[in-house]
Design an enzyme around this catalytic site. Structure first.
Site, PDB file in Angstrom:
ATOM      1  N   ARG A   1       0.802  -1.226   0.000  1.00  0.00           N
ATOM      2  CA  ARG A   1       0.000   0.000   0.000  1.00  0.00           C
ATOM      3  C   ARG A   1       0.841   1.285   0.000  1.00  0.00           C
ATOM      4  NH1 ARG A   1      -3.937  -1.013   4.823  1.00  0.00           N
ATOM      5  NH2 ARG A   1      -2.493  -2.708   5.286  1.00  0.00           N
TER       6      ARG A   1
ATOM      7  N   TYR B   1      31.774  34.260  -3.282  1.00  0.00           N
ATOM      8  CA  TYR B   1      32.095  32.842  -3.129  1.00  0.00           C
ATOM      9  C   TYR B   1      33.454  32.691  -2.450  1.00  0.00           C
ATOM     10  CZ  TYR B   1      33.591  28.112  -3.893  1.00  0.00           C
ATOM     11  OH  TYR B   1      34.057  26.847  -3.671  1.00  0.00           O
TER      12      TYR B   1
ATOM     13  N   GLY C   1       2.500 -15.539   7.537  1.00  0.00           N
ATOM     14  CA  GLY C   1       1.810 -15.075   8.744  1.00  0.00           C
ATOM     15  C   GLY C   1       2.779 -14.683   9.852  1.00  0.00           C
ATOM     16  N   THR C   2       2.237 -13.976  10.843  1.00  0.00           N
ATOM     17  CA  THR C   2       3.093 -13.443  11.907  1.00  0.00           C
ATOM     18  C   THR C   2       3.715 -14.553  12.772  1.00  0.00           C
ATOM     19  OG1 THR C   2       1.064 -13.113  13.184  1.00  0.00           O
ATOM     20  CG2 THR C   2       1.979 -11.170  12.102  1.00  0.00           C
TER      21      THR C   2
ATOM     22  N   ARG D   1      28.426  25.761   3.287  1.00  0.00           N
ATOM     23  CA  ARG D   1      28.572  24.360   2.854  1.00  0.00           C
ATOM     24  C   ARG D   1      29.537  23.624   3.782  1.00  0.00           C
ATOM     25  NH1 ARG D   1      30.302  24.806  -3.099  1.00  0.00           N
ATOM     26  NH2 ARG D   1      30.592  22.573  -2.750  1.00  0.00           N
TER      27      ARG D   1
ATOM     28  N   ASN E   1      37.686  42.386   5.865  1.00  0.00           N
ATOM     29  CA  ASN E   1      36.468  42.797   5.183  1.00  0.00           C
ATOM     30  C   ASN E   1      36.548  42.332   3.734  1.00  0.00           C
ATOM     31  OD1 ASN E   1      34.485  44.378   3.703  1.00  0.00           O
ATOM     32  ND2 ASN E   1      34.219  45.460   5.646  1.00  0.00           N
TER      33      ASN E   1
ATOM     34  N   GLU F   1      -8.791 -12.562  15.346  1.00  0.00           N
ATOM     35  CA  GLU F   1      -8.585 -11.639  14.232  1.00  0.00           C
ATOM     36  C   GLU F   1      -9.936 -11.145  13.691  1.00  0.00           C
ATOM     37  OE1 GLU F   1      -5.445 -10.465  13.130  1.00  0.00           O
ATOM     38  OE2 GLU F   1      -5.182 -11.330  15.102  1.00  0.00           O
TER      39      GLU F   1
ATOM     40  N   ASP G   1       6.955  -1.750  11.604  1.00  0.00           N
ATOM     41  CA  ASP G   1       6.196  -0.626  11.051  1.00  0.00           C
ATOM     42  C   ASP G   1       5.360   0.092  12.119  1.00  0.00           C
ATOM     43  OD1 ASP G   1       4.370  -2.616  11.484  1.00  0.00           O
ATOM     44  OD2 ASP G   1       3.522  -2.618   9.463  1.00  0.00           O
TER      45      ASP G   1
HETATM   46  C1  UD1 Z   1      -1.534  -8.317  13.230  1.00  0.00           C
HETATM   47  C2  UD1 Z   1      -2.163  -9.122  14.339  1.00  0.00           C
HETATM   48  C3  UD1 Z   1      -3.391  -8.385  14.872  1.00  0.00           C
HETATM   49  C4  UD1 Z   1      -3.004  -6.980  15.321  1.00  0.00           C
HETATM   50  C5  UD1 Z   1      -2.270  -6.247  14.208  1.00  0.00           C
HETATM   51  C6  UD1 Z   1      -1.714  -4.934  14.740  1.00  0.00           C
HETATM   52  C7  UD1 Z   1      -1.720 -11.446  13.817  1.00  0.00           C
HETATM   53  C8  UD1 Z   1      -2.293 -12.690  13.252  1.00  0.00           C
HETATM   54  N1  UD1 Z   1      -2.553 -10.401  13.824  1.00  0.00           N
HETATM   55  O1  UD1 Z   1      -2.486  -8.216  12.192  1.00  0.00           O
HETATM   56  O2  UD1 Z   1      -3.947  -9.101  15.952  1.00  0.00           O
HETATM   57  O3  UD1 Z   1      -4.150  -6.267  15.716  1.00  0.00           O
HETATM   58  O4  UD1 Z   1      -1.181  -7.030  13.720  1.00  0.00           O
HETATM   59  O5  UD1 Z   1      -1.237  -4.180  13.678  1.00  0.00           O
HETATM   60  O6  UD1 Z   1      -0.596 -11.426  14.257  1.00  0.00           O
HETATM   61  N2  UD1 Z   1       4.746  -9.833   9.106  1.00  0.00           N
HETATM   62  C9  UD1 Z   1       5.819 -10.610   8.731  1.00  0.00           C
HETATM   63  N3  UD1 Z   1       5.581 -11.772   8.083  1.00  0.00           N
HETATM   64  C10 UD1 Z   1       4.341 -12.223   7.832  1.00  0.00           C
HETATM   65  C11 UD1 Z   1       3.239 -11.429   8.225  1.00  0.00           C
HETATM   66  C12 UD1 Z   1       3.481 -10.233   8.867  1.00  0.00           C
HETATM   67  O7  UD1 Z   1       6.967 -10.241   8.964  1.00  0.00           O
HETATM   68  O8  UD1 Z   1       4.226 -13.311   7.243  1.00  0.00           O
HETATM   69  C13 UD1 Z   1       5.002  -8.578   9.822  1.00  0.00           C
HETATM   70  C14 UD1 Z   1       4.560  -7.355   9.060  1.00  0.00           C
HETATM   71  O9  UD1 Z   1       5.629  -6.834   8.278  1.00  0.00           O
HETATM   72  C15 UD1 Z   1       4.185  -6.403  10.179  1.00  0.00           C
HETATM   73  C16 UD1 Z   1       3.707  -7.319  11.296  1.00  0.00           C
HETATM   74  O10 UD1 Z   1       4.244  -8.586  11.004  1.00  0.00           O
HETATM   75  O11 UD1 Z   1       5.319  -5.691  10.633  1.00  0.00           O
HETATM   76  C17 UD1 Z   1       2.204  -7.375  11.356  1.00  0.00           C
HETATM   77  O12 UD1 Z   1       1.722  -7.842  10.123  1.00  0.00           O
HETATM   78  P1  UD1 Z   1       0.354  -7.358   9.493  1.00  0.00           P
HETATM   79  O13 UD1 Z   1       0.051  -8.080   8.233  1.00  0.00           O
HETATM   80  O14 UD1 Z   1       0.293  -5.879   9.462  1.00  0.00           O
HETATM   81  O15 UD1 Z   1      -0.612  -7.889  10.635  1.00  0.00           O
HETATM   82  P2  UD1 Z   1      -2.156  -7.957  10.621  1.00  0.00           P
HETATM   83  O16 UD1 Z   1      -2.591  -9.144   9.854  1.00  0.00           O
HETATM   84  O17 UD1 Z   1      -2.696  -6.651  10.244  1.00  0.00           O
END
Ligand code: UD1
Ligand code: CA
Length: 455
Positions: free
Chosen positions: A15, A363, A78-79, A330, A374, A151, A102
């Site tokens: 985004r 300059y 996923g996280t 500079r 001066n 979630e 972030d």
């Molecule tokens: C996640 C949380 C959610 C929380 C939200 C806060 C989970 C399942 N959900 O949601 O409960 O409210 O953050 O912002 O954890 N990232 C990775 N690898 C991945 C996925 C994500 O490094 O495979 C990192 C992203 O770069 C980011 C962070 O994890 O820094 C969160 O990822 P994002 O996709 O924003 O999380 P949400 O699904 O929005």
């Protein structure tokens, strides 16, 4: 108990619509991730690991510091999966604190509170109440403690009304976390391995999960697009200016100043509108920065005034100098005390000693200017011969007339006077008047050209 920090930064940041990976987008002059790393640093962890993915090499290259570990998450599953990538080298005897790359405005004070309020071997989630919790994981509590996180996409209609959300910051005992992560499944609406599922596992294992609330939703805001980036920028600027006002710095308008780096100020400093400070800048006691100035990696001495519209980089000034309006200092411009640099003057890699004046249209490059000199309007030090740079020296008390070229290498003696309009190619002795001009002549009987008739 030791502390390990894992920072999740593998997100694609689609985004942002940018070629730059999300965590490298600049906030107050530093990449988003740099803010998170600085916060992590203040917690004095044994070990900090960044999980990277998309654009990973660029992210790594931006942080060459040796005391960081990097774990690649090749596929973004996923996280929970992301944290798993960092676990093999994480000391499991430690408490593990998970942060997001972030979420740059989170303060170490909040994290210290979270650490302090969580007994060893227990768990914590940093939460916040949001007016509009849409999109976030909801905190489900039972008897006060956190019971699970659900979630948005998996939440029931009833759960969707919960306004306490998961900020993404989680603290867990390393050994337990490792076990729970290994058991994660992806049977959910997004087909992802959710880190948040470890909460319910912890509860099932009889571990108490503390839901600790952040003071403001602003502090925990995640940055996904340029609008949020701009919002975070304003919030951070307000925070920085607020701190400076607490220290006694005066601002004409706290909303119209930008600090992209570190600004150190003495007492009774005043900053007018639209001043931009980049890198490390120091402003001495009683200095004044007028409107529309850019000051980067520079020191401004006590009592010095920088008038409007100057561009100052890599420069230092002593006490009670006056710079501008419209001056450019500079890198390597070093002004001593009571020096005046006026409009449309450029100074590069040069020293100007006490009480000297370079007031108009000039300059000065690769030059040493003595005390009480001066330099007249329109003077140019010709420091570059097309291949090499050469030096100019101007002795104490010298007077350089207007419109002079000093062709370097060249030395002007102490107390020398250089006649206006001279092109000086050889050293000028102390005390003498040196000039280099053709004799002025007037031609009698000369007639002005007349306009030819149009044909
Ligand atoms: C996640 C949380 C959610 C929380 C939200 C806060 C989970 C399942 N959900 O949601 O409960 O409210 O953050 O912002 O954890 N990232 C990775 N690898 C991945 C996925 C994500 O490094 O495979 C990192 C992203 O770069 C980011 C962070 O994890 O820094 C969160 O990822 P994002 O996709 O924003 O999380 P949400 O699904 O929005
Ligand atoms: Ca997601």
């Amino acid at each position: 108990m030791g502390l390990s920090i894992i920072i999740l930064a593998a997100g694609q940041g689609t985004r942002m619509r940018s070629n730059l990976p999300k965590v490298l987008q600049p906030l107050a002059g530093k990449p988003l991730l740099a803010h998170v790393l600085a916060t992590a640093d203040e917690l004095a962890a044994d070990d900090v690991c960044v999980v990277y993915g998309h654009g990973g090499e660029a992210v790594k290259a931006a942080f060459p510091a040796a005391n960081l570990r990097w774990a690649l998450q090749a596929r973004r599953l996923g996280t929970g999966h992301a944290v798993q990538q960092a676990m093999p080298e994480t000391p499991v005897a430690n408490q593990v604190l998970i942060l997001a790359g972030d979420v740059p405005l989170l303060t170490s004070a909040t994290l210290k509170r979270l650490l302090a309020e969580t007994p060893p071997k227990q768990m914590a989630v940093l939460t916040v109440d949001m007016d509009d919790p849409t999109g976030y994981g909801r905190i489900v509590r039972e008897h006060g403690s956190v019971h699970s996180i659900v979630e948005q996409k998996d939440a029931s209609v009833e759960q969707q009304t919960l306004t306490e959300i998961n900020t993404g910051v989680i603290l867990a005992p390393g050994d337990k976390l490792k076990g729970w992560l290994a058991k994660l499944g992806n049977n959910n609406s997004q087909g992802e391995y959710y880190l948040t599922d470890v909460i319910a596992m912890a509860v099932a294992d009889g571990i108490e999960v503390h839901g600790i609330k952040a003071d403001s939703s602003e502090e925990v805001m995640g940055i996904n697009d340029k609008k949020q980036l701009a919002e975070a920028e304003r919030a951070l600027q307000a925070r920085l200016v607020d701190e400076l006002m607490t220290q006694g710095v005066g601002f004409a308008d706290p909303a119209r100043v930008d600090i992209r780096g570190t600004l150190k100020c003495g007492k009774d400093v005043f900053i007018d509108v639209n001043a931009v400070f980049e890198g490390d800048v120091e402003l001495g006691d009683g200095s004044r920065i007028e409107s529309n100035n850019l000051i980067r990696n520079s020191k401004v001495g006590a009592g010095t005034i920088v008038h409007s519209n100057c561009h100052i980089e890599g420069a230092t000034t002593g006490r009670a100098c006056e710079i501008g309006p419209f001056a450019r200092l500079r890198p390597g411009a070093e002004l001593a005390n009571n020096v005046k640099v006026g409009n449309f003057v450029e100074i590069k890699k040069s020293t100007v000693a006490d009480g000297s004046k370079v007031n108009h249209l000039t300059y000065i490059g690769d030059t040493e200017i003595g005390k009480g000199v001066n330099v007249g309007a329109g003077t140019i030090t010709c420091n570059y011969d097309g291949a090499n740079k050469h030096k100019t020296k101007i002795g104490d008390g010298a007077f350089i007339g207007s419109g002079v070229e000093l062709v370097a290498p060249v030395e002007i003696g102490a107390g020398a006077t250089i006649g206006a309009g001279s092109t000086i190619t050889r050293n000028a002795p102390d005390g003498a008047l040196t000039l280099e001009r053709s004799k002025q002549k007037s031609i009698e009987g000369w007639t002005k050209p007349t306009k030819k008739g149009s044909d």
